[in-house]
Design an enzyme around this catalytic site. Structure first.
Site, PDB file in Angstrom:
ATOM      1  N   ASP A 119       1.070  -1.680  -0.183  1.00 59.38           N
ATOM      2  CA  ASP A 119       0.013  -0.498   0.441  1.00 59.38           C
ATOM      3  C   ASP A 119       0.607   1.440   0.059  1.00 59.38           C
ATOM      4  O   ASP A 119       2.336   0.780   0.330  1.00 59.38           O
ATOM      5  CB  ASP A 119      -0.720   0.042   1.047  1.00 59.38           C
ATOM      6  CG  ASP A 119      -2.395   0.806   0.626  1.00 59.38           C
ATOM      7  OD1 ASP A 119      -2.858   1.478   0.594  1.00 59.38           O
ATOM      8  OD2 ASP A 119      -3.050   0.775   2.337  1.00 59.38           O
ATOM      9  N   ASN A 144     -10.190  -2.991  -7.069  1.00 57.48           N
ATOM     10  CA  ASN A 144      -9.257  -2.044  -7.951  1.00 57.48           C
ATOM     11  C   ASN A 144      -9.564  -1.648  -9.264  1.00 57.48           C
ATOM     12  O   ASN A 144      -9.479  -0.771  -9.862  1.00 57.48           O
ATOM     13  CB  ASN A 144      -7.520  -2.750  -8.058  1.00 57.48           C
ATOM     14  CG  ASN A 144      -7.218  -2.521  -6.622  1.00 57.48           C
ATOM     15  OD1 ASN A 144      -5.721  -2.749  -6.475  1.00 57.48           O
ATOM     16  ND2 ASN A 144      -7.295  -1.157  -5.617  1.00 57.48           N
TER      17      ASN A 144
END
Ligand code: FPP
Length: 253
Positions: A33, A81
């Site tokens: 991340d 995503n």
């Protein structure tokens, strides 16, 4: 490379970097991340963060082999995503394709087998073809499995498993009473993988984000501050040292 060399090197390396080689995790899973934040802090386009992130994938993979870790699962693209802007998705898919092609010699040199988990049918055809090629070419490698979670969602994985089991019940091959946790395990995307021992998440976040809900049930969760593009070998060692300080009881006393 003979057996002694393969085993002896990781033990020496792990010890040299302050890890107990007898208590290393077998399966490390990482939520990578902070690529966007890394780029944004430099007023750069988010894609440069992903590009730098791919470099870190290379170094953490190689280091995992050196340490003797058996399986490394990386959350490279989640089912969620797909809701990102099309240009960013296209960039990530191209980056993945290029990365896989460029990495083949390194995977071979390090005796790493590539695997992928997720709704892979949603990936662009060129990426699927490249993935298949690299998975097939590295199929005999033994030192470590690098598993890329691509278009992966834990709820999708469990839903797919339920559907497959339901079909078997419908066909009369198994009775509902015969369904056990092992039945579910055997219908996961990577049924033979060892349970996840540790989930590392970068960028200080403390969420699981639909990552390996079945496989990581008893994993230690370690959140680390660096953004993924800044996550270096030393920070990786520190996270593994933290893992070794945890007392794992698996529900016992
Ligand atoms: C999270 O950062 C990262 C991703 C969604 C993609 C991960 C991809 C890579 C590390 C590079 C490509 C991977 C491979 C295997 C070559 P973010 O964009 O959510 O960061 P932010 O939260 O700061 O916006």
């Amino acid at each position: 490379m003979d057996h002694v060399t393969k085993v002896a090197q990781p033990i020496a390396h792990a010890t040299a970097v302050g890890l107990d080689s007898s208590r290393l995790p077998r399966h490390v899973a990482i939520i990578m991340d902070g690529n966007g934040r890394w780029a944004k802090s430099r007023t750069w386009d988010r894609t440069r963060g992903h590009q730098q992130g791919a470099e870190v994938v290379r170094s953490i993979t190689t280091e995992s082999v050196k340490l003797g870790i058996a399986r490394l699962t990386l959350y490279a693209f989640s089912s969620e995503n797909w809701s990102r802007p099309p240009a960013e998705i296209d960039f990530l898919m191209e980056l993945l394709d290029r990365f896989l092609k460029n990495e083949l010699p390194t995977l071979q040199e390090n005796d790493v087998r590539l695997e992928a988990i997720g709704s892979l049918q949603r990936l662009p055809l060129n990426v699927r073809k490249t993935l298949d090629r690299i998975i097939n070419t590295t199929a005999q490698n033994k030192s470590m499995v690098l598993c890329l979670a691509l278009s992966y969602g834990g709820r999708d994985e469990l839903t797919d498993a339920c559907r497959a089991i339901a079909r078997e019940v419908q066909a009369g091959r198994i009775a509902p009473e015969e369904i056990t946790p092992q039945t579910i395990q055997s219908h996961l995307y990577a049924p033979h993988a060892h349970d996840v021992d540790v989930v590392i998440r970068t960028a200080g976040e403390q969420r699981m984000s639909n990552f390996l809900p079945w496989e990581a049930t008893y994993a230690e969760f370690i959140s680390v501050a660096p953004l993924w593009p800044d996550f270096g070998i030393a920070a990786y060692h520190a996270a593994l040292q933290e893992f070794q300080r945890r007392e794992r009881r698996f529900g016992g006393v």
